[in-house]
Design a protein around this motif. Sequence first.
Motif, mmCIF file in Angstrom:
data_model
loop_
_atom_site.group_PDB
_atom_site.id
_atom_site.type_symbol
_atom_site.label_atom_id
_atom_site.label_comp_id
_atom_site.label_asym_id
_atom_site.label_seq_id
_atom_site.Cartn_x
_atom_site.Cartn_y
_atom_site.Cartn_z
ATOM 1 N N GLN A 30 -46.749 -37.909 -8.318
ATOM 2 C CA GLN A 30 -45.635 -38.799 -8.661
ATOM 3 C C GLN A 30 -45.020 -38.404 -10.001
ATOM 4 N N GLY A 31 -45.849 -38.056 -10.961
ATOM 5 C CA GLY A 31 -45.344 -37.653 -12.261
ATOM 6 C C GLY A 31 -44.521 -36.385 -12.193
ATOM 7 N N ALA A 32 -44.830 -35.531 -11.221
ATOM 8 C CA ALA A 32 -44.098 -34.283 -11.055
ATOM 9 C C ALA A 32 -42.880 -34.439 -10.145
ATOM 10 N N GLY A 33 -42.647 -35.654 -9.644
ATOM 11 C CA GLY A 33 -41.512 -35.873 -8.753
ATOM 12 C C GLY A 33 -41.683 -35.196 -7.410
ATOM 13 N N ARG A 34 -42.933 -35.200 -6.889
ATOM 14 C CA ARG A 34 -43.219 -34.569 -5.607
ATOM 15 C C ARG A 34 -43.985 -35.529 -4.698
ATOM 16 N N SER A 35 -43.886 -35.290 -3.414
ATOM 17 C CA SER A 35 -44.622 -36.098 -2.445
ATOM 18 C C SER A 35 -46.079 -35.668 -2.421
ATOM 19 N N VAL A 36 -46.960 -36.598 -2.055
ATOM 20 C CA VAL A 36 -48.382 -36.268 -1.997
ATOM 21 C C VAL A 36 -48.657 -35.267 -0.883
ATOM 22 N N HIS A 37 -47.818 -35.272 0.162
ATOM 23 C CA HIS A 37 -48.013 -34.321 1.255
ATOM 24 C C HIS A 37 -47.692 -32.879 0.827
ATOM 25 N N SER A 38 -46.924 -32.723 -0.241
ATOM 26 C CA SER A 38 -46.592 -31.374 -0.707
ATOM 27 C C SER A 38 -47.515 -30.903 -1.832
ATOM 28 N N TRP A 39 -48.446 -31.776 -2.256
ATOM 29 C CA TRP A 39 -49.314 -31.438 -3.380
ATOM 30 C C TRP A 39 -50.532 -30.668 -2.862
ATOM 31 N N PRO A 40 -50.943 -29.614 -3.543
ATOM 32 C CA PRO A 40 -52.051 -28.800 -3.041
ATOM 33 C C PRO A 40 -53.412 -29.451 -3.279
ATOM 34 N N GLY A 41 -54.377 -29.010 -2.488
ATOM 35 C CA GLY A 41 -55.751 -29.401 -2.727
ATOM 36 C C GLY A 41 -56.292 -30.418 -1.731
ATOM 37 N N LYS A 42 -57.613 -30.471 -1.653
ATOM 38 C CA LYS A 42 -58.287 -31.357 -0.712
ATOM 39 C C LYS A 42 -58.075 -32.842 -1.006
ATOM 40 N N PRO A 43 -58.144 -33.304 -2.285
ATOM 41 C CA PRO A 43 -57.909 -34.734 -2.549
ATOM 42 C C PRO A 43 -56.523 -35.196 -2.097
ATOM 43 N N ALA A 44 -55.501 -34.359 -2.318
ATOM 44 C CA ALA A 44 -54.160 -34.723 -1.863
ATOM 45 C C ALA A 44 -54.089 -34.787 -0.343
ATOM 46 N N ALA A 45 -54.766 -33.852 0.328
ATOM 47 C CA ALA A 45 -54.788 -33.859 1.794
ATOM 48 C C ALA A 45 -55.491 -35.111 2.322
ATOM 49 N N GLU A 46 -56.540 -35.559 1.618
ATOM 50 C CA GLU A 46 -57.236 -36.780 2.011
ATOM 51 C C GLU A 46 -56.317 -37.994 1.905
ATOM 52 N N LEU A 47 -55.576 -38.078 0.810
ATOM 53 C CA LEU A 47 -54.629 -39.171 0.647
ATOM 54 C C LEU A 47 -53.522 -39.096 1.687
ATOM 55 N N ALA A 48 -53.008 -37.900 1.923
ATOM 56 C CA ALA A 48 -51.928 -37.731 2.902
ATOM 57 C C ALA A 48 -52.375 -38.212 4.277
ATOM 58 N N ARG A 49 -53.600 -37.886 4.644
ATOM 59 C CA ARG A 49 -54.120 -38.322 5.937
ATOM 60 C C ARG A 49 -54.200 -39.844 6.004
ATOM 61 N N ALA A 50 -54.638 -40.487 4.941
ATOM 62 C CA ALA A 50 -54.713 -41.955 4.928
ATOM 63 C C ALA A 50 -53.337 -42.571 5.106
ATOM 64 N N PHE A 51 -52.336 -42.043 4.421
ATOM 65 C CA PHE A 51 -50.986 -42.588 4.561
ATOM 66 C C PHE A 51 -50.398 -42.292 5.945
ATOM 67 N N ASP A 52 -50.756 -41.149 6.520
ATOM 68 C CA ASP A 52 -50.337 -40.858 7.896
ATOM 69 C C ASP A 52 -50.844 -41.931 8.856
ATOM 70 N N LEU A 53 -52.102 -42.301 8.711
ATOM 71 C CA LEU A 53 -52.695 -43.292 9.602
ATOM 72 C C LEU A 53 -52.076 -44.676 9.393
ATOM 73 N N LEU A 54 -51.787 -45.032 8.144
ATOM 74 C CA LEU A 54 -51.131 -46.318 7.886
ATOM 75 C C LEU A 54 -49.715 -46.337 8.451
ATOM 76 N N LEU A 55 -49.011 -45.219 8.324
ATOM 77 C CA LEU A 55 -47.669 -45.153 8.908
ATOM 78 C C LEU A 55 -47.739 -45.267 10.430
ATOM 79 N N ASP A 56 -48.712 -44.615 11.052
ATOM 80 C CA ASP A 56 -48.897 -44.751 12.496
ATOM 81 C C ASP A 56 -49.063 -46.209 12.890
#
Length: 256
Positions: free
Chosen positions: A221-247
């Motif tokens: 957020q501080g970099a003005g980027r989406s969590v889905h575009s952020w590298p690394g495993k922790p970001a991928a974990e968060l992205a997956r959680a938000f994917d499931l909530l959006l579903d």
Amino acid sequence: MLVLGICSLKGGVGKTSVTLGLASAALQRGIRTLVIDLDPQADATMALAAQRADRLDVATVLDDPRAWSVERSIGASGWATTGLDVMLGSARSADHDGPGGEDLERLAFALSFVGEYDLVLIDCPPSLGGLTRAGLTAADRAVVVTEPGLFAVMAVGRALRTIDELRRGPARRLQPLGVVVNRVQGRSSEQAFRLEELRATYGPLVLSPEIPERSVLQQAQGAGRSVHSWPGKPAAELARAFDLLLDRALRSPHTS
């Protein structure tokens, strides 16, 4: 068009972060999305790197909800070239945060002038004032954001009672989607106790998965980027959680 009102009655629980996470998930799968920044702090507008040049703001829309004000108050997000727009937040929106009910249906009326979006996310202030009530009145579904702490958990009940009150008044189509538990720390016994308390009290209204506490969310957020575009495993974990909530939100029947 599905309209989600994202609210909390306690500051600091990550309501805007949840809004941004859902926006990130929607952008990733090509869902045309509008974020309406009702919070006078306008944090969502900043984090989404919204284009402000020659733009008005949501306060102007609430002052005069017509096609011209809506069109001129929406700017593109800097997260992508297309697919994600922002109705710009403003400190002036606090002028509409009083206890009176005269402004409650203005945002709902303004939504009739927005473009062709599949999803609208309304980031409400962390209070029970006029802005939150207006945001929920405009919504099909309400998302209550909390964290597993004593005071935040107590606020969930007040938020759900407010949603029920609005359903019996100006927001006839509003339904609670559920409670998103944010900033969960895996090794906290106090948080584990509060999570069980939430599940025992609200049952299926407590949505799964919970959102884990990860510093990469603030970094993105501080970099003005989406969590889905952020590298690394922790970001991928968060992205997956938000994917499931959006579903879960998209499976919810709605009308607009």
